[in-house]
Design a protein around this motif. Structure first.
Motif, PDB file in Angstrom:
ATOM      1  N   PRO A 222      11.422 -13.558   2.646  1.00  0.00           N
ATOM      2  CA  PRO A 222      11.529 -12.749   3.866  1.00  0.00           C
ATOM      3  C   PRO A 222      10.219 -12.751   4.646  1.00  0.00           C
ATOM      4  O   PRO A 222       9.126 -12.865   4.079  1.00  0.00           O
ATOM      5  CB  PRO A 222      11.840 -11.343   3.332  1.00  0.00           C
ATOM      6  N   ARG A 223      10.333 -12.638   5.963  1.00  0.00           N
ATOM      7  CA  ARG A 223       9.149 -12.568   6.811  1.00  0.00           C
ATOM      8  C   ARG A 223       8.349 -11.311   6.475  1.00  0.00           C
ATOM      9  O   ARG A 223       8.926 -10.224   6.301  1.00  0.00           O
ATOM     10  CB  ARG A 223       9.568 -12.532   8.271  1.00  0.00           C
ATOM     11  N   PRO A 224       7.021 -11.408   6.369  1.00  0.00           N
ATOM     12  CA  PRO A 224       6.207 -10.222   6.051  1.00  0.00           C
ATOM     13  C   PRO A 224       6.403  -9.113   7.083  1.00  0.00           C
ATOM     14  O   PRO A 224       6.552  -9.365   8.278  1.00  0.00           O
ATOM     15  CB  PRO A 224       4.770 -10.760   6.083  1.00  0.00           C
TER      16      PRO A 224
ATOM     17  N   ARG B 122      17.815  -5.820   5.981  1.00  0.00           N
ATOM     18  CA  ARG B 122      18.775  -6.031   4.899  1.00  0.00           C
ATOM     19  C   ARG B 122      18.288  -7.044   3.876  1.00  0.00           C
ATOM     20  O   ARG B 122      19.015  -7.400   2.951  1.00  0.00           O
ATOM     21  CB  ARG B 122      20.115  -6.491   5.483  1.00  0.00           C
ATOM     22  N   ALA B 123      17.040  -7.498   4.008  1.00  0.00           N
ATOM     23  CA  ALA B 123      16.496  -8.533   3.114  1.00  0.00           C
ATOM     24  C   ALA B 123      16.373  -8.005   1.680  1.00  0.00           C
ATOM     25  O   ALA B 123      16.291  -6.797   1.436  1.00  0.00           O
ATOM     26  CB  ALA B 123      15.138  -8.996   3.616  1.00  0.00           C
ATOM     27  N   ARG B 124      16.336  -8.956   0.755  1.00  0.00           N
ATOM     28  CA  ARG B 124      16.394  -8.617  -0.674  1.00  0.00           C
ATOM     29  C   ARG B 124      15.149  -7.916  -1.197  1.00  0.00           C
ATOM     30  O   ARG B 124      15.172  -7.340  -2.294  1.00  0.00           O
ATOM     31  CB  ARG B 124      16.639  -9.879  -1.499  1.00  0.00           C
ATOM     32  N   ASP B 125      14.038  -7.931  -0.449  1.00  0.00           N
ATOM     33  CA  ASP B 125      12.821  -7.272  -0.930  1.00  0.00           C
ATOM     34  C   ASP B 125      12.790  -5.790  -0.597  1.00  0.00           C
ATOM     35  O   ASP B 125      11.848  -5.088  -0.983  1.00  0.00           O
ATOM     36  CB  ASP B 125      11.580  -7.959  -0.353  1.00  0.00           C
ATOM     37  N   LEU B 126      13.822  -5.292   0.099  1.00  0.00           N
ATOM     38  CA  LEU B 126      13.865  -3.889   0.489  1.00  0.00           C
ATOM     39  C   LEU B 126      15.041  -3.185  -0.177  1.00  0.00           C
ATOM     40  O   LEU B 126      16.111  -3.758  -0.353  1.00  0.00           O
ATOM     41  CB  LEU B 126      13.982  -3.746   2.009  1.00  0.00           C
TER      42      LEU B 126
ATOM     43  N   ARG C  26      11.700  -2.839  -3.308  1.00  0.00           N
ATOM     44  CA  ARG C  26      12.630  -2.940  -4.420  1.00  0.00           C
ATOM     45  C   ARG C  26      12.010  -2.380  -5.696  1.00  0.00           C
ATOM     46  O   ARG C  26      10.796  -2.459  -5.905  1.00  0.00           O
ATOM     47  CB  ARG C  26      13.013  -4.411  -4.670  1.00  0.00           C
ATOM     48  N   GLU C  27      12.845  -1.812  -6.573  1.00  0.00           N
ATOM     49  CA  GLU C  27      12.414  -1.245  -7.843  1.00  0.00           C
ATOM     50  C   GLU C  27      11.356  -0.162  -7.628  1.00  0.00           C
ATOM     51  O   GLU C  27      10.400  -0.038  -8.401  1.00  0.00           O
ATOM     52  CB  GLU C  27      11.908  -2.336  -8.787  1.00  0.00           C
TER      53      GLU C  27
END
Length: 313
Positions: free
Chosen positions: A4-6, A32-36, A47-48
């Protein structure tokens, strides 16, 4: 898959409101990116995320006068909580009585009368002070579990008995004051573990003799044999709380057997107590009472209300 874009520095590594991100030009797809993590509707966090971050995210999307409370506040204060609260889900948050309670997935909303002096900030999180938090726990803990929480707070010097007593007498839910008074009467800063505190409270509430906590037992030559959790000195009866590691660690299991044999060679009777026993306080008390009766106790078991699992939710 491309990473994902920073995010802008102002949003990185902290929870943030979705509305603020959109104002900064962050696209809905990026949110909606997976790092959030989107577990708190209207906010995003890494995440986590841990409990602190989840609470900060929740407060971002609540009224300005919302405060973290109850079991969630207890965990933030470091109070020992039963395993059913260990996952810190759902989060508990309170608003004033005139406001609508927070209704969100993964959140328990409360409407509570909380004085300004009962609110504090811990690691940027607005929450109820420790003494008020302990009082609020009367809604979801048994008396022995309240004793364990009070013992821990007193032992760590996070509060003192006078502060707890003041909070109890000022507590707006008068129906729970007697339960809190009972728990506070049983509190003892000398207790060294939550389960030991629960066991001691169960014993006393049932009308059994008051045991001594963390007693060192020596042989006739002065050599230390053991430091036992609870001792009914007049009856030579020892209660030892054993967590799972006493069973799963072979070396610990062997030490326990040797220790028990040493104590019994000196005339003591050792009764081991587990979490399974604490969940069945009436059966546990019955066994302890029979052991004491064999050694001369002639009292009567009372099985006080609030002594068992029926108050668990």
């Amino acid at each position: 898959m491309r990473p994902p874009r920073p995010l802008p520095q102002t949003l990185a590594e902290r929870p943030f409101p979705v509305a603020k991100a959109l104002e900064l030009g962050i696209s809905p797809d990026r949110l909606r990116a997976r790092d959030l993590d989107a577990a708190i509707h209207g906010a995003r966090m890494p995440r986590e995320a841990g409990l602190d971050t989840r609470c900060l995210a929740l407060l971002l999307v609540c009224r300005s006068d919302a405060v973290i409370c109850g079991p969630t506040a207890a965990l933030l204060h470091g109070l020992p909580m039963p395993m059913r609260f260990a996952a810190a889900t759902p989060l508990h948050v309170a608003v004033p009585p005139h406001a609508p309670a927070v209704r969100r997935a993964g959140v328990v909303g409360h409407r509570l009368s909380i004085d300004e002096e009962d609110v504090t900030i811990v690691r940027e999180i607005v929450l109820t002070r420790l003494a008020r938090t302990w009082c609020d726990l009367a809604a979801c803990l048994t008396v022995p579990e309240l004793v364990a929480a009070a013992d821990s707070a007193l032992r760590s010097r996070s509060t003192d008995a006078d502060a707890l007593r003041t909070a109890v007498e000022a507590y707006p839910d008068f129906r729970r004051r007697q339960m809190l008074r009972t728990a506070l009467e049983l509190a003892d800063a000398a207790s060294e573990s939550p389960k030991e505190s629960e066991l001691r409270a169960i014993v006393i509430l049932a009308g059994l003799p008051h045991p001594e906590a963390n007693v060192v037992i020596r042989r006739h030559d002065g050599r230390v044999v053991a430091r036992v959790d609870l001792l009914f000195r007049s009856y030579g009866e020892v209660l030892e709380y054993h967590g799972d590691y006493h069973r799963t660690d072979q070396r610990q299991w062997r030490r326990d057997r040797t220790r028990e044999a040493e104590l019994e060679s000196l005339g003591y009777h050792v009764m081991e107590v587990t979490e399974h026993d604490l969940r069945r306080p009436h059966e546990l008390v019955g066994r302890i009472a029979r052991n004491l009766a064999r050694r001369g106790w002639t009292g009567t078991v009372t099985h006080a209300r609030g002594n068992g699992a029926s108050h668990r939710r």
